[in-house]
Design an enzyme around this catalytic site. Sequence first.
Site, PDB file in Angstrom:
ATOM      1  N   ASP A 289     -28.965  28.016  25.266  1.00 52.16           N
ATOM      2  CA  ASP A 289     -28.663  27.354  26.535  1.00 52.16           C
ATOM      3  C   ASP A 289     -28.331  25.876  26.306  1.00 52.16           C
ATOM      4  OD1 ASP A 289     -28.693  27.321  29.523  1.00 52.16           O
ATOM      5  OD2 ASP A 289     -30.326  25.897  29.203  1.00 52.16           O
ATOM      6  N   GLU A 331     -23.880  28.719  24.563  1.00 52.92           N
ATOM      7  CA  GLU A 331     -23.583  28.417  25.959  1.00 52.92           C
ATOM      8  C   GLU A 331     -23.095  26.974  25.974  1.00 52.92           C
ATOM      9  OE1 GLU A 331     -23.999  27.193  30.119  1.00 52.92           O
ATOM     10  OE2 GLU A 331     -25.550  26.618  28.720  1.00 52.92           O
TER      11      GLU A 331
HETATM   12  C1  OTU Z   1     -27.093  26.125  31.779  1.00 53.51           C
HETATM   13  O1  OTU Z   1     -25.889  25.651  32.370  1.00 53.51           O
HETATM   14  C2  OTU Z   1     -27.559  27.316  32.588  1.00 53.51           C
HETATM   15  O2  OTU Z   1     -26.601  28.331  32.528  1.00 53.51           O
HETATM   16  C3  OTU Z   1     -27.842  26.851  33.983  1.00 53.51           C
HETATM   17  O3  OTU Z   1     -28.166  27.919  34.832  1.00 53.51           O
HETATM   18  C4  OTU Z   1     -28.949  25.841  33.916  1.00 53.51           C
HETATM   19  O4  OTU Z   1     -29.084  25.246  35.175  1.00 53.51           O
HETATM   20  C5  OTU Z   1     -28.682  24.731  32.907  1.00 53.51           C
HETATM   21  O5  OTU Z   1     -28.125  25.195  31.680  1.00 53.51           O
HETATM   22  C6  OTU Z   1     -29.959  24.041  32.524  1.00 53.51           C
HETATM   23  O6  OTU Z   1     -30.782  24.869  31.751  1.00 53.51           O
HETATM   24  O7  OTU Z   1     -24.487  22.604  33.414  1.00 53.51           O
HETATM   25  O8  OTU Z   1     -23.846  23.952  35.558  1.00 53.51           O
HETATM   26  O9  OTU Z   1     -22.371  22.889  28.533  1.00 53.51           O
HETATM   27  O10 OTU Z   1     -22.735  23.190  31.237  1.00 53.51           O
HETATM   28  O11 OTU Z   1     -25.805  24.260  29.958  1.00 53.51           O
HETATM   29  C7  OTU Z   1     -24.423  24.638  34.490  1.00 53.51           C
HETATM   30  C8  OTU Z   1     -23.470  23.568  28.980  1.00 53.51           C
HETATM   31  C9  OTU Z   1     -24.747  23.755  33.348  1.00 53.51           C
HETATM   32  C10 OTU Z   1     -23.825  23.237  30.430  1.00 53.51           C
HETATM   33  C11 OTU Z   1     -24.764  24.279  30.870  1.00 53.51           C
HETATM   34  C12 OTU Z   1     -25.426  24.308  32.157  1.00 53.51           C
END
Ligand code: OTU
Length: 664
Positions: A289, A331
Amino acid sequence: MVQASSTRALITRWLGSRTEGSRLDPTFLARLGYRFEAIAGLALRLYGPRLDDPDAFILRVADLLATAHASRPPELRAGDAARERRVAQGEGPWYLEPGLAAYMAYLDRFAGNFRGFRERIPHLERLGVRIVHLMPFFPCPAGNNDGGYAVSDYLGVDARLGTVAELAETARELHRRGMYLAADLVLNHCSDEHPWALAARRGERRYRDYFHVFSDGAAAERFGRAMPEVFPETAPGNFTFVPEMDAWVMTVFHRFQWDLDWSNPEVFIEMLGILLELANRGIDILRLDAVPYLWKREGTECRNLDEAHDIVRLLKACADVAAPGLAFLAEAIVQPSEIVRYLDSGSVEECQLAYHASLMVLLWDALATGKTAVLSHSFGEETRLAPGTGWISYARCHDDIGLGYDEEKILRAGFTPRAHRRFLLDFYSGRYPGSFARGRLFMEDPRSGDARISGTCASLCGLEKALEEGDEAAADLAVKRIVLLHGLAASLTGIPLVYSGDELGLPNDFSWLDDPALADDNRWMHRPRLDPEALARSEVEGTIESRILGGVARILRLRKDIPAFAPDAPFEILHPGDEHLVLCLRSPKAGAAGTRILVAANFTAGNRSLRLPQVLSGLGVPSRDLLAGGDAPSCLDFASGRIVLGPYALAWIELAGPGRTDGA
Ligand code: OTU
């Protein structure tokens, strides 16, 4: 720096220090020997300057690997060996096996809990998916916990969802059915109720150092000056003042998600232990993540820094020793050119899979404009991958749709970047006259005019509006759009992923507004509960649900046996001279049997006709449409070589006869 010779000395010293030295598994030792130099090199590069005794640190890592491997269940070790054998025999890595498709779901919304999940497996089998990503199921604070992405105990299981034993049993059950389990490693931050954070609050120095803490507000402000804000509307800034500590803690996401300081070697050791333990519970794919955010340096955006890549390499090299069957999914929802860096990482591997966020955005771009220029001109360039890696291709996930692509591509397609962006936001929030979409803006930033988009696939594709207006023809088009997007994710490149509920066309779910813990995050509108009634309707022929599920399942089933649709099989975008169509030529991988397939998609609500000999000059002769007879049919006339694509139709035209041999 430890040199090669001292690496050998170090490994000998380590073996001598282990009482069970002689009993260590020979395969483990071989793997350790093979990776040791890479591990030592990366560890020193990352942590050398902070370590009093670098050798001792490397030996601790080796200890951890040995312990994790020793407690790895025999069936998982056998699985590791089988996966290694596949590669040795030239069959390629398991996660790129042709025909794999994935599904992602919040466990509670999909099935209630781990026990309920078992009963939902037949639904997944019916859909034709074999990789299941269950989103964070770890203990997390009550109230707003960012959908579980604020983890309070990485090795626990949220009591509402089940137990650690049930997690392991779920993995075993999936494996018995030839399926795989993916889970999150939320490694950039933990919850502010995690024991590490609690200890830091109590003033324990050791744990304070697990986080980025600034006693001086001005220093925090300086550090964060170049950092963008992830949730500007609800969580502005990148630091949170914590009164007990009389200090500012870095919180890039929400104030209750504390960024871990990965420049601290102790944080690395903790997370490595967690990673290996999760692998030992039977998880096949770890979704890393927010991986771009792992390393922070003042004066930078604190994203995509080289050290973040080194951390992933080091974790992967370690996993390859103790749990070599494990794959990493990046991710990284960042610029296309940055995403590929998490896959194409030189001599030491990094991630094996990554979300194809650019394809996702490009699909929505084409759907709103009805024009495919941006897609056709951008898609190819961003998509070439290193061997052994692949994309996860998808239309929707649990997060918002951000429009972060290169402006230059928009310009090249003949649009003005700012106006184009505005149009897409207006279109998907339903404000644009004639728009079929029913989404909402997420994280609107009045200063920049930027925003992202929330909404389920069905609502963004027009189903919600059509049903509300009782417009059957419009509903029919919406169904076709939903199937088209999933069909392209399944045939342009990579491994297709379905987000829970999209296979049933579930509309936006407004119950989120009634829950104060969720109310300020409209991403919840596109995270619906799997409605049992919709599920039941999907079994009744002719219903909207059965048409969508049937359409997507049919595509996944047919795709399974087509070698040209292997996730890492080559593709080439063709330019048909019709700005409303996408044409993509897929070829079986070098040495693999099978024919080439021309993927053709119509992004308009009308018929489009195309003369194939022109676009295919020299590439082969169309023989049949493998998708013919589906919901959005095409009509192939052999005599004239003309194909007519119906509204939002997708065709997979098999090519026979003479053609180029690249890849085939
Ligand atoms: C991720 O997304 C998860 O998919 C989200 O659901 C979480 O809220 C977040 O991490 C925190 O844990 O900004 O708008 O480049 O873009 O990590 C979603 C990666 C997010 C980020 C991404 C993030």
